[in-house]
Design an enzyme around this catalytic site. Structure first.
Site: not given
Length: 340
Positions: A19, A21, A203, A206, A284-285
């Site tokens: 996961h 990005h 997603h 969340e 994630d980011d």
């Protein structure tokens, strides 16, 4: 401070990151470098001022800054530099396989050709595989705040590239703002992607409710749930996730930064793991949320008092939940067992 031996153990674990990005790996220094290269004026005077803006109150406040940061990506070289910078960090964290999400709509809406996006990311991925043995797959993701029609247009624009990237482009994802954009909004396009043979992720759970997790499974027919931490609010859903061994790609530092949890000690990843869910650790980011995958392992190891066996189980889950072929999963899992 984390125990140096525990840190050494975490880095040594053969692990996958599922996961991630790629646009969310743009560090302020690279954003400014690309802005200078492409003559783009930023709304921040320095890298430090931009980094100080990374104080998010929710998902949307992050997305606003995320899309602004992505505006510096123009050329194939930009996408290559961004991807290579991430892959080197992942390798340093002991990652042996990555599954990278990227958002063509973020770029095509600015006039960047989808061919440019694919070419830059793919060149870095293939180079890193040749040079370091770090494998990667690409998950082309649709932005859920845009229409399903836009998702269909993106899919049709990308399909002529499929043969060229068939070694690495294996899946389709769904990301961006959950609130107000339920999974059923994209049911038709996901049905089409499944017919085309893509692996599917989305997603859900969340900021959205547990029902979004159910809908992602039942309407979009995804193979994995990205995030999924709110599944715990629905005991029947938790039983189903355990029974069907559906992976959740959990992102602890992201959850903390976006106020999904108030304190890392409150995070439910350890509870979910101990109940038998296939939870995995991801970043994630990472440029925006304070850490790459190793940082996420370290954060939960210290805050949630995870044992080495539990950390190893999380790494093993990441290999099991990956889209790698069975023989490669087995090789990596054997490496993990040998290390233990």
């Amino acid at each position: 401070m984390i125990d140096p031996k525990l840190n050494e153990f975490i880095v040594a674990l053969p692990k996958a990151e599922l996961h991630l990005h790629i646009e969310g790996t743009l560090e302020p220094e690279l954003i400014f470098e690309l802005a200078r290269r492409n003559n783009i004026k930023l709304n921040y005077a320095s890298e430090g001022e931009l980094r100080r803006a990374y104080a998010f109150k929710d998902l949307q406040s992050f997305l606003d800054l995320y899309y602004a940061g992505a505006s510096v990506l123009i050329t194939e070289r930009d996408f290559y530099d961004m991807t290579m910078a991430y892959l080197k960090r992942a390798q340093a964290d002991g990652v042996c396989h990555t599954e990278i999400m990227f958002d063509p709509q973020t770029h095509t809406e600015r006039g960047v050709a989808i061919e440019t996006v694919f070419a830059g990311i793919a060149r870095a991925v293939r180079e890193m595989q040749q040079q370091a043995g770090l494998t990667s797959y690409l998950l082309m993701s649709f932005l859920r705040h845009l229409s399903e029609e836009s998702a269909f247009e993106t899919l049709e624009a990308a399909l002529p590239l499929r043969e060229q990237y068939k070694d690495i482009w294996v899946g389709i994802g769904l990301d961006s703002a959950e609130v107000g954009n339920p999974p059923d909004k994209f049911q038709r396009v996901f049905t089409r992607c499944k017919e085309l043979g893509f692996r599917l992720v989305a997603h859900a759970g969340e900021e959205g409710p547990p029902q979004y997790v159910r809908d992602a499974l039942d309407l979009l027919h995804v193979d994995r749930i990205d995030h999924g931490v709110r599944s715990e609010e629905d005991p029947d859903l938790v039983k189903r996730l355990i029974r069907e061994q559906i992976p959740l790609t959990v992102c602890p530092l992201s959850n903390l930064k976006l106020c999904v949890v108030d304190d890392m000690q409150d995070h439910n990843i350890a509870r979910l793991l101990r109940q038998g869910l296939v939870v995995t650790v991801n970043s994630d980011d990472p440029a925006y949320f304070g850490g790459y995958v190793g940082d996420n392992y370290r954060a939960i190891a210290t805050s949630l008092k995870l044992s080495k066996a539990e950390l190893a189980k999380l790494a093993d889950n990441s290999l099991v939940a990956s889209f790698l072929p069975g023989y490669r999963k087995n090789q990596l899992r054997q490496q993990l067992q040998a290390m233990l």
